[in-house]
Motif scaffolding. Structure first.
Motif, PDB file in Angstrom:
ATOM      1  N   GLY A   1      -4.530  -0.547   2.011  1.00 22.70           N
ATOM      2  CA  GLY A   1      -3.359  -0.598   2.684  1.00 22.70           C
ATOM      3  C   GLY A   1      -1.657   0.486   2.512  1.00 22.70           C
ATOM      4  O   GLY A   1      -0.928  -0.688   2.990  1.00 22.70           O
ATOM      5  N   ARG A   2      -1.919   1.741   2.345  1.00 23.77           N
ATOM      6  CA  ARG A   2      -1.184   2.036   2.666  1.00 23.77           C
ATOM      7  C   ARG A   2      -0.882   3.107   4.029  1.00 23.77           C
ATOM      8  O   ARG A   2      -1.765   3.495   4.296  1.00 23.77           O
ATOM      9  CB  ARG A   2      -1.223   3.516   1.673  1.00 23.77           C
ATOM     10  CG  ARG A   2      -2.025   3.382  -0.052  1.00 23.77           C
ATOM     11  CD  ARG A   2      -2.235   4.449  -1.092  1.00 23.77           C
ATOM     12  NE  ARG A   2      -3.868   4.339  -0.497  1.00 23.77           N
ATOM     13  CZ  ARG A   2      -4.349   4.886  -1.837  1.00 23.77           C
ATOM     14  NH1 ARG A   2      -4.033   5.621  -2.792  1.00 23.77           N
ATOM     15  NH2 ARG A   2      -5.632   5.347  -0.918  1.00 23.77           N
ATOM     16  N   VAL A   3       0.088   3.246   3.859  1.00 21.81           N
ATOM     17  CA  VAL A   3       0.550   3.509   5.064  1.00 21.81           C
ATOM     18  C   VAL A   3       0.496   4.877   5.859  1.00 21.81           C
ATOM     19  O   VAL A   3       0.743   6.096   4.436  1.00 21.81           O
ATOM     20  CB  VAL A   3       2.162   3.325   5.694  1.00 21.81           C
ATOM     21  CG1 VAL A   3       2.799   3.916   6.905  1.00 21.81           C
ATOM     22  CG2 VAL A   3       2.490   1.810   5.840  1.00 21.81           C
ATOM     23  N   THR A   4      -0.141   5.563   6.071  1.00 19.16           N
ATOM     24  CA  THR A   4      -0.505   7.010   6.537  1.00 19.16           C
ATOM     25  C   THR A   4       0.146   7.460   7.907  1.00 19.16           C
ATOM     26  O   THR A   4       0.084   8.468   8.090  1.00 19.16           O
ATOM     27  CB  THR A   4      -2.359   6.673   6.454  1.00 19.16           C
ATOM     28  OG1 THR A   4      -2.593   6.406   7.558  1.00 19.16           O
ATOM     29  CG2 THR A   4      -2.997   6.678   4.870  1.00 19.16           C
ATOM     30  N   GLY A   5       0.122   6.931   8.899  1.00 15.98           N
ATOM     31  CA  GLY A   5       0.621   7.206   9.895  1.00 15.98           C
ATOM     32  C   GLY A   5       1.270   5.605  10.961  1.00 15.98           C
ATOM     33  O   GLY A   5       1.900   4.727  10.281  1.00 15.98           O
TER      34      GLY A   5
END
Length: 483
Positions: free
Chosen positions: A405-409
């Protein structure tokens, strides 16, 4: 030996920071004009003295290792740990010194961001050349500091100038007149010979050097072996290609927007913090800065901090950090996360990221800069990037997340055009470690994405964009140290 070397360097670094302050936008004092010409030599001498101790420690490591079979193994392990500890401390202080050198060089190089990127493509030399090479370079800097209106910038006191040994800057226009390479030799006990090679794409900017009558006992010209000549030829080629490529990129470079930073909040909190507990400030929607003083503000203590671990318990004073973290939690809890960092706690923290400018040019008072770089104040940052992600969504971007769930883009679809933005961790670092405001990060992303869309030719493509953060308007036409 190590503590004394660090203490001596700290004193010189503090003087250098006072000289740098006006170059970063702080008010100049009456000694500024006189101090600038001495800056590079004093910083170089401080770095040289530190490196001499660093090399002695490394030599002691080799000596102890060579005797390992004959030594008590417990003593051997303890000795190696201690020597590694000394090496790390000295490397950290050397990083502080070169971050200061970066600030001085950047002031003159700031209008040449394309050439800076050419320098960054090459490997950084962590230490000055040994023995005769270092002596020749210092003597050349001492005797050719300013020649025909061209200032010599010595690369050895910086981290980002990596092509050649020095740059000549025209003090009237702030144009790069040439990049140079030095070769040194010692023909006898009384003389040091240096041979200077200059490379330029604009011969009109080259300095005019008046010939002088040679000394009566002048030794024969330095002999260059075929191997040395071949190496110099390759070095000249690299210098010319870098200057040529930078000139072409400069012609087509898009102007960067002025950026905003949290330097005012940082200055305030460092000035008012004490040794009892952390002081905190909410600098932005998702950004909190905390500071605590490690020791008395009037006392130099870098060696104590690094060698006696004086700041180890400072983090224990941050008991109210959770309360401040709650102040930057978003109502939209699906994106909340907390990034906790420190300023300048590690050697690499003092090297400006690509596109940014050196920490020693942050527009802070010299006292606050000294407190930060010389480890007199510990600064903790709390960043909740959810505010940035929500702002991107509001502009029409769709967030890309990993399995956790971590924002990467982020990506945006406009008709048949899909634009994707990656490496978002770089932008969060610009907030947490380099004090850039969330609003400026958003404006920067918009500018970069617009530039990427402008390069689209109808085929799928990956565009690598150079971020250029500006702190002042373009001052090339107004800067003139000769006035």
């Amino acid at each position: 030996m190590v503590a004394e070397a660090i203490d001596a360097a700290e004193q010189e670094f503090e003087w250098c920071l006072k000289v740098l302050a006006p170059l970063g936008g702080y008010a100049a004092n009456s000694d500024f004009a006189e101090a600038v010409p001495r800056f590079q030599l004093r910083l170089l001498d401080a770095i040289t003295a530190l490196e001499q101790v660093y090399r002695r420690v490394k030599q002691e490591e080799k000596r102890v290792i060579s005797r390992k079979p004959d030594l008590d193994q417990r003593w051997f392990r303890q000795r190696m740990v201690k020597l590694a500890f000394y090496t790390k401390a000295l490397a950290h202080v050397l990083a502080i010194g070169r971050s200061i050198g970066d600030g001085f060089a950047w002031f003159f190089y700031e209008s040449h961001r394309e050439l800076i990127e050419e320098h960054r493509k090459h490997q950084r030399q962590p230490l000055l050349p040994p023995r005769i090479g270092a002596l020749g370079e210092r003597l050349t800097l001492q005797n050719m500091l300013v020649i025909d209106g061209k200032l010599m910038l010595y690369h050895g006191i910086t981290t980002f100038l990596r092509i050649g040994d020095f740059t000549l800057i025209d003090l009237k226009t702030f144009e790069v007149a040439a990049i140079g390479e030095l070769k040194s030799s010692r023909p006898d006990d009384e003389h040091v010979q240096t041979e200077v090679s200059l490379v330029s794409v604009n011969p009109k900017l080259l300095p005019r050097i008046q010939a002088t009558k040679p000394a009566e006992k002048m030794p024969a010209r330095m002999s260059i072996t075929p191997a040395m000549a071949d190496r110099l030829k390759r070095q000249k080629k690299v210098m010319f290609e870098a200057l040529e490529a930078a000139a072409k990129d400069r012609e087509k470079a898009a102007p960067a927007k002025l950026s905003e930073f949290h330097f005012g909040a940082l200055e305030d909190i460092v000035r008012r913090c004490d040794t009892r507990k952390f002081e905190w400030v909410k600098a932005g929607p998702g950004f909190v800065i905390g500071a605590v003083r490690i020791g008395p503000s009037h006392k130099r203590q870098l060696s104590t901090t690094l060698l006696n671990n004086a700041g180890a318990n400072a983090a224990e004073l941050a008991v109210d950090a959770p309360d401040w973290a709650m102040k930057i939690v978003c109502d939209d809890r699906r994106l909340n996360s907390m990034m906790i960092g420190t300023l300048f706690g590690e050697e690499g923290d003092m090297i400006a990221p690509r596109g940014s400018f050196p920490v020693s040019l942050w527009p802070l008072s010299p006292e606050v800069l000294a407190d930060l770089l010389l480890q007199r104040v510990m600064v903790i940052t709390l960043l909740n990037p959810a505010h940035l992600w929500i702002a991107l969504e509001a502009k029409g971007y769709e967030l890309v997340t990993d399995r956790e769930g971590r924002v990467t883009g982020a990506k945006m679809i406009e008709g048949d055009l899909l634009t994707e933005l990656s490496s978002l961790e770089h932008y969060t670092r610009m907030i947490a470690s380099f004090m850039m405001t969330e609003a400026s990060i958003l404006a920067l992303i918009e500018q970069l994405m617009a530039s990427a869309r402008g390069k689209f030719d109808g085929r799928p493509m990956k565009v690598e964009l150079d971020m250029k953060i500006k702190r002042f308007p373009d001052l090339r036409k107004t800067r003139n140290l000769n006035r």
